[in-house]
Write an enzyme that holds these catalytic residues in place. Structure first.
Site, PDB file in Angstrom:
ATOM      1  N   GLU A  58       9.547   7.821  -5.728  1.00  8.93           N
ATOM      2  CA  GLU A  58       8.786   8.361  -4.356  1.00  8.93           C
ATOM      3  C   GLU A  58       8.970   7.138  -3.057  1.00  8.93           C
ATOM      4  O   GLU A  58       9.286   6.094  -3.541  1.00  8.93           O
ATOM      5  CB  GLU A  58       7.299   8.188  -5.050  1.00  8.93           C
ATOM      6  CG  GLU A  58       6.231   8.476  -3.881  1.00  8.93           C
ATOM      7  CD  GLU A  58       4.923   7.960  -4.532  1.00  8.93           C
ATOM      8  OE1 GLU A  58       4.739   7.313  -5.312  1.00  8.93           O
ATOM      9  OE2 GLU A  58       3.792   8.738  -4.102  1.00  8.93           O
ATOM     10  N   LYS A 141       3.734  16.039  -1.406  1.00  5.88           N
ATOM     11  CA  LYS A 141       2.632  15.454  -2.602  1.00  5.88           C
ATOM     12  C   LYS A 141       1.387  16.307  -2.459  1.00  5.88           C
ATOM     13  O   LYS A 141       0.737  16.289  -1.460  1.00  5.88           O
ATOM     14  CB  LYS A 141       2.707  14.459  -2.432  1.00  5.88           C
ATOM     15  CG  LYS A 141       2.015  13.680  -3.646  1.00  5.88           C
ATOM     16  CD  LYS A 141       2.097  12.062  -3.825  1.00  5.88           C
ATOM     17  CE  LYS A 141       1.302  11.265  -4.812  1.00  5.88           C
ATOM     18  NZ  LYS A 141       1.261   9.773  -4.702  1.00  5.88           N
ATOM     19  N   CYS A 211       5.184  11.712  -8.026  1.00  5.90           N
ATOM     20  CA  CYS A 211       4.196  10.386  -8.561  1.00  5.90           C
ATOM     21  C   CYS A 211       2.990  11.096  -9.203  1.00  5.90           C
ATOM     22  O   CYS A 211       2.813  11.688 -10.367  1.00  5.90           O
ATOM     23  CB  CYS A 211       3.873   9.393  -7.743  1.00  5.90           C
ATOM     24  SG  CYS A 211       3.242   8.040  -8.523  1.00  5.90           S
TER      25      CYS A 211
HETATM   26  N1  CDT Z   1       2.041   6.711  -6.229  1.00  3.82           N
HETATM   27  C1  CDT Z   1       1.196   7.243  -6.910  1.00  3.82           C
HETATM   28  O1  CDT Z   1       0.853   8.383  -6.871  1.00  3.82           O
HETATM   29  N2  CDT Z   1       0.517   6.410  -7.797  1.00  3.82           N
HETATM   30  C2  CDT Z   1      -0.482   7.160  -8.861  1.00  3.82           C
HETATM   31  C3  CDT Z   1      -1.472   5.708  -9.233  1.00  3.82           C
HETATM   32  C4  CDT Z   1      -1.902   5.795 -10.151  1.00  3.82           C
HETATM   33  S1  CDT Z   1      -3.394   6.728 -10.196  1.00  3.82           S
HETATM   34  C5  CDT Z   1      -3.670   6.826 -11.933  1.00  3.82           C
HETATM   35  C6  CDT Z   1      -0.170   7.385 -10.008  1.00  3.82           C
HETATM   36  O2  CDT Z   1      -0.573   8.366 -10.583  1.00  3.82           O
HETATM   37  O3  CDT Z   1       0.859   6.799 -10.538  1.00  3.82           O
END
Ligand code: CDT
Length: 363
Positions: A58, A141, A211
């Protein structure tokens, strides 16, 4: 070995070598050109290993900037703009597309997108087909984690994606990767998809996530319902952020919190790959950025039974490579997860009509 008008659909293996290009930390002060060079080096390595598809993390080329409060040029510097409607011409990203073109390699590339006309920011990934030499799909996203306002504590690690990005507006559109697999039924063979003799034999069906999306089964199912065979997902996942993730005794230390974050990553991609009978290529940007922001690694390629085929062993730049056989997807798609026979959509109404929880009445 492409199909012709008279070729029968291939019934054999559907093998392709794929790669995940995990990136180690990218700091605020890391020059963009240095990161692009690192990414190209990983692509060179993939080419050596005969990979036909490479997946980057990402927002791959820059530090995970949504943890900082930024505005004006300080923020804009992290965003890329298309030129003539083409991300491959964006000056910062062009060297990656040029090298992929040279290798005829397909590529999933995550970056922060600023739209040209109305200046909207998205967290975006594009799929470039090295076979037809153009970007054939874009995903923005959908599930943006974190907050709009920063946390009150100045020691907190922020995740300000709701501040910096609009939720994706393109939905979950699966697409075919033309000629990625030799012998697949293609547009050129004159046959149509969804016929009994072409089902599961065509150009591979791909889907993209970014992500946090990987934690939401709804997102995977959207792709599952389009017969997806490979889901591609880049991520930046914090290994330590009590404000974002909450606390419990189980994760009272940084080590335990990181272990849990790695466990949840694998749990999500393994289960959803199994439940949608697809492979997934899941790729991290990881390690400690700016000396104090730890991101998990754990990049992995998962098969359609939910088994990890290969997994990164470092928190640095590392290429993971596997030969995957998409013919394996048929078992899950035709037996346990034969959606057309087993799904009961008359009971799934809440999923598409209700966002938050509504608890039952008291007895
Ligand atoms: N970048 C990204 O989406 N990070 C989130 C952070 C944690 S939220 C539980 C992820 O889902 O990995």
């Amino acid at each position: 070995m492409g199909s012709t008008q008279t070729d029968p659909p291939s019934a054999g293996p559907r093998k392709v070598i794929v790669a995940g290009a995990q990136l180690g930390p990218v700091h605020v002060y890391t020059p963009l050109s240095e990161t692009i060079e690192r990414m190209i080096k990983l692509m060179d390595d993939g080419h050596q290993k005969q990979a036909k598809l490479i997946v980057y993390p990402e927002i791959a080329p820059v530090t995970f900037f949504p943890r900082h409060i930024l505005e004006g040029d300080e923020l804009e510097q992290y965003f890329d703009r298309e030129v003539d409607g083409d991300p491959a011409k964006s000056p910062n990203l062009k060297p990656l597309f040029d090298r992929a073109r040279e290798y005829k390699m397909d590529m999933y590339l995550g970056y922060a997108e600023c739209t040209g006309d109305d200046h909207v920011h998205y967290n975006t990934a594009v799929y470039y087909s090295g076979q037809v030499d153009r970007v054939i799909s874009k995903y923005r996203k959908v599930h943006l984690p974190g907050t709009f306002e920063p946390y009150a504590s100045k020691d907190a690690t922020n995740q300000l994606e709701k501040r910096y990005f609009k939720p994706g507006n393109l939905g979950f559109q699966a697409f075919r990767a033309p000629d990625l697999i030799p012998g697949a039924v293609t547009q050129k063979s004159g046959t149509k998809p969804n016929e009994p003799d072409t089902l599961g034999k065509g150009d591979p069906i791909m889907g993209m996530l970014i992500c946090n999306d990987r934690r939401w089964p709804e997102a995977w199912r959207e792709y599952g319902l389009q017969g997806v065979e490979v889901v591609l997902c880049g991520y930046n996942t914090t290994a330590w952020s009590p404000d974002l993730l909450g606390t419990s005794e189980k994760i009272s230390t940084r080590e335990k919190a990181k272990e849990e974050a790695l466990f949840h990553n694998k749990l999500c991609v393994a289960y959803n790959s199994y439940a949608n009978a697809c492979f997934s290529i899941n790729v991290a940007k990881c390690g400690v950025e700016d000396g104090k922001y730890p991101l998990i690694g754990g990049s992995c390629i998962v098969d359609c039974d939910g088994a990890v085929v290969v997994e990164a062993s470092t928190e640095e730049d590392e290429l993971i490579v596997a030969e995957i056989d998409l013919a394996m997807c048929r078992r899950g798609k035709e037996k346990v997860f034969a959606f057309e026979r087993h799904r009961r959509i008359e009971h799934y109404g809440r999923i598409a009509t209700q966002t938050g929880v509504v608890e039952p009445e008291f007895l």
